[in-house]
Design a protein around this motif. Sequence first.
Motif, PDB file in Angstrom:
ATOM      1  N   ASN A  74       5.754  -0.060 -11.324  1.00 55.02           N
ATOM      2  CA  ASN A  74       7.058   0.518 -10.959  1.00 55.02           C
ATOM      3  C   ASN A  74       6.895   1.546  -9.844  1.00 55.02           C
ATOM      4  OD1 ASN A  74       8.247  -0.989 -12.973  1.00 55.02           O
ATOM      5  ND2 ASN A  74       8.413   0.691 -14.422  1.00 55.02           N
ATOM      6  N   LEU A  75       5.854   2.374  -9.954  1.00 50.62           N
ATOM      7  CA  LEU A  75       5.609   3.392  -8.938  1.00 50.62           C
ATOM      8  C   LEU A  75       5.243   2.760  -7.603  1.00 50.62           C
ATOM      9  CD1 LEU A  75       5.456   6.383  -8.221  1.00 50.62           C
ATOM     10  CD2 LEU A  75       3.101   6.400  -9.098  1.00 50.62           C
ATOM     11  N   ALA A  76       4.424   1.718  -7.632  1.00 48.46           N
ATOM     12  CA  ALA A  76       4.062   1.015  -6.388  1.00 48.46           C
ATOM     13  C   ALA A  76       5.299   0.427  -5.724  1.00 48.46           C
ATOM     14  CB  ALA A  76       3.040  -0.081  -6.675  1.00 48.46           C
ATOM     15  N   ILE A  77       6.184  -0.138  -6.528  1.00 50.00           N
ATOM     16  CA  ILE A  77       7.425  -0.710  -5.985  1.00 50.00           C
ATOM     17  C   ILE A  77       8.272   0.399  -5.369  1.00 50.00           C
ATOM     18  CG2 ILE A  77       9.609  -1.808  -6.641  1.00 50.00           C
ATOM     19  CD1 ILE A  77       7.909  -3.421  -8.725  1.00 50.00           C
ATOM     20  N   TRP A  78       8.401   1.522  -6.083  1.00 50.25           N
ATOM     21  CA  TRP A  78       9.221   2.623  -5.565  1.00 50.25           C
ATOM     22  C   TRP A  78       8.632   3.200  -4.287  1.00 50.25           C
ATOM     23  CZ3 TRP A  78       8.744   7.732  -4.326  1.00 50.25           C
ATOM     24  CH2 TRP A  78       9.938   8.421  -4.091  1.00 50.25           C
ATOM     25  N   LEU A  79       7.300   3.425  -4.287  1.00 51.37           N
ATOM     26  CA  LEU A  79       6.666   3.990  -3.091  1.00 51.37           C
ATOM     27  C   LEU A  79       6.807   3.047  -1.902  1.00 51.37           C
ATOM     28  CD1 LEU A  79       3.395   5.445  -4.662  1.00 51.37           C
ATOM     29  CD2 LEU A  79       5.331   6.748  -3.769  1.00 51.37           C
ATOM     30  N   GLY A  80       6.552   1.759  -2.138  1.00 51.77           N
ATOM     31  CA  GLY A  80       6.701   0.785  -1.060  1.00 51.77           C
ATOM     32  C   GLY A  80       8.121   0.737  -0.541  1.00 51.77           C
ATOM     33  N   PHE A  81       9.102   0.782  -1.460  1.00 54.53           N
ATOM     34  CA  PHE A  81      10.509   0.776  -1.053  1.00 54.53           C
ATOM     35  C   PHE A  81      10.852   2.026  -0.261  1.00 54.53           C
ATOM     36  CE2 PHE A  81      15.004   1.655  -1.634  1.00 54.53           C
ATOM     37  CZ  PHE A  81      15.556   0.444  -1.226  1.00 54.53           C
ATOM     38  N   ARG A  82      10.345   3.156  -0.708  1.00 54.18           N
ATOM     39  CA  ARG A  82      10.626   4.429  -0.034  1.00 54.18           C
ATOM     40  C   ARG A  82      10.055   4.430   1.387  1.00 54.18           C
ATOM     41  NH1 ARG A  82      11.708   8.008   2.416  1.00 54.18           N
ATOM     42  NH2 ARG A  82      11.936  10.209   1.986  1.00 54.18           N
ATOM     43  N   LEU A  83       8.915   3.754   1.565  1.00 54.28           N
ATOM     44  CA  LEU A  83       8.259   3.748   2.869  1.00 54.28           C
ATOM     45  C   LEU A  83       8.816   2.684   3.814  1.00 54.28           C
ATOM     46  CD1 LEU A  83       4.588   4.271   1.651  1.00 54.28           C
ATOM     47  CD2 LEU A  83       6.029   5.941   2.828  1.00 54.28           C
ATOM     48  N   ARG A  84       9.103   1.459   3.299  1.00 55.56           N
ATOM     49  CA  ARG A  84       9.523   0.363   4.191  1.00 55.56           C
ATOM     50  C   ARG A  84      10.571  -0.555   3.573  1.00 55.56           C
ATOM     51  NH1 ARG A  84       7.270   0.074   9.516  1.00 55.56           N
ATOM     52  NH2 ARG A  84       8.162  -1.993   9.428  1.00 55.56           N
ATOM     53  N   GLY A  85      11.372  -0.083   2.647  1.00 48.94           N
ATOM     54  CA  GLY A  85      12.449  -0.890   2.085  1.00 48.94           C
ATOM     55  C   GLY A  85      11.942  -1.983   1.155  1.00 48.94           C
ATOM     56  N   GLY A  86      12.736  -3.056   1.042  1.00 45.21           N
ATOM     57  CA  GLY A  86      12.418  -4.143   0.114  1.00 45.21           C
ATOM     58  C   GLY A  86      11.086  -4.814   0.405  1.00 45.21           C
ATOM     59  N   CYS A  87      10.780  -5.019   1.671  1.00 48.54           N
ATOM     60  CA  CYS A  87       9.498  -5.639   2.040  1.00 48.54           C
ATOM     61  C   CYS A  87       8.334  -4.734   1.647  1.00 48.54           C
ATOM     62  CB  CYS A  87       9.490  -5.931   3.536  1.00 48.54           C
ATOM     63  SG  CYS A  87       8.139  -6.987   4.056  1.00 48.54           S
ATOM     64  N   GLY A  88       8.504  -3.441   1.835  1.00 45.45           N
ATOM     65  CA  GLY A  88       7.472  -2.493   1.428  1.00 45.45           C
ATOM     66  C   GLY A  88       7.267  -2.485  -0.077  1.00 45.45           C
ATOM     67  N   ALA A  89       8.367  -2.621  -0.828  1.00 43.69           N
ATOM     68  CA  ALA A  89       8.271  -2.667  -2.288  1.00 43.69           C
ATOM     69  C   ALA A  89       7.460  -3.875  -2.737  1.00 43.69           C
ATOM     70  CB  ALA A  89       9.663  -2.706  -2.908  1.00 43.69           C
ATOM     71  N   LEU A  90       7.754  -5.030  -2.155  1.00 41.39           N
ATOM     72  CA  LEU A  90       7.024  -6.253  -2.498  1.00 41.39           C
ATOM     73  C   LEU A  90       5.549  -6.137  -2.128  1.00 41.39           C
ATOM     74  CD1 LEU A  90       7.062  -9.206  -3.485  1.00 41.39           C
ATOM     75  CD2 LEU A  90       7.623  -9.862  -1.142  1.00 41.39           C
ATOM     76  N   VAL A  91       5.284  -5.650  -0.935  1.00 35.03           N
ATOM     77  CA  VAL A  91       3.904  -5.535  -0.461  1.00 35.03           C
ATOM     78  C   VAL A  91       3.128  -4.495  -1.285  1.00 35.03           C
ATOM     79  CG1 VAL A  91       2.523  -4.752   1.507  1.00 35.03           C
ATOM     80  CG2 VAL A  91       4.341  -6.389   1.843  1.00 35.03           C
TER      81      VAL A  91
END
Length: 195
Positions: A74-91
């Motif tokens: 969950n934290l990885a998804i949130w951090l990725g989303f915070r940094l680069r949106g949906g693509c960042g969340a997935l990555v």
Amino acid sequence: MTSRPQTPPPDLPPVPSISDIFVAFMKIGLTSFGGGLSGWMLREFVQRRRWLSESEFLSGLALAQAFPGVNVINLAIWLGFRLRGGCGALVGALGLVLPTMALALVVVGLFAAVAKTDSVHVALAGVAAAAVGLSLQTGLRAASRAARSAPSVAVLVITFCGIFLLRLPLLWVVGAMAPLSILMAYLKLRASEAP
């Protein structure tokens, strides 16, 4: 009259690329053993790379722990989303999970051959102790940020006592304390905005 493009302030690092996010999460997943991933993420994203502020990270950690599922994912998804949106969340999620899963499959195969060795169990106990220390450091840091007022401290203490000392079901304690805590934060925010 032409306007020049605004340059970001020098103290803010540039927004990371998708590949930077994947590599950062892959590094965390492959080098963190026995837990403590949220502490490792704090060090990597806040202290080392300065992609987020500590308060942003701790807000994300609180959300990740409130959502169902595995906290670090969950934290990885949130951090990725915070940094680069949906693509960042997935990555972020894939970078944390895929390389680690591949390595885990290899290690499990090797571990079966040496599992009966006492030195392996001693080494694993040492790794577990380090992971607990890292998790404790992150928890204490989050608690010190959250405990800014007497009502917040009361919520912390009641939650800790309910779960740790009284061994009440986690879902019931969080289900009762989270809405209370949100209401307290809302009332405090409204009071600060009142003229």
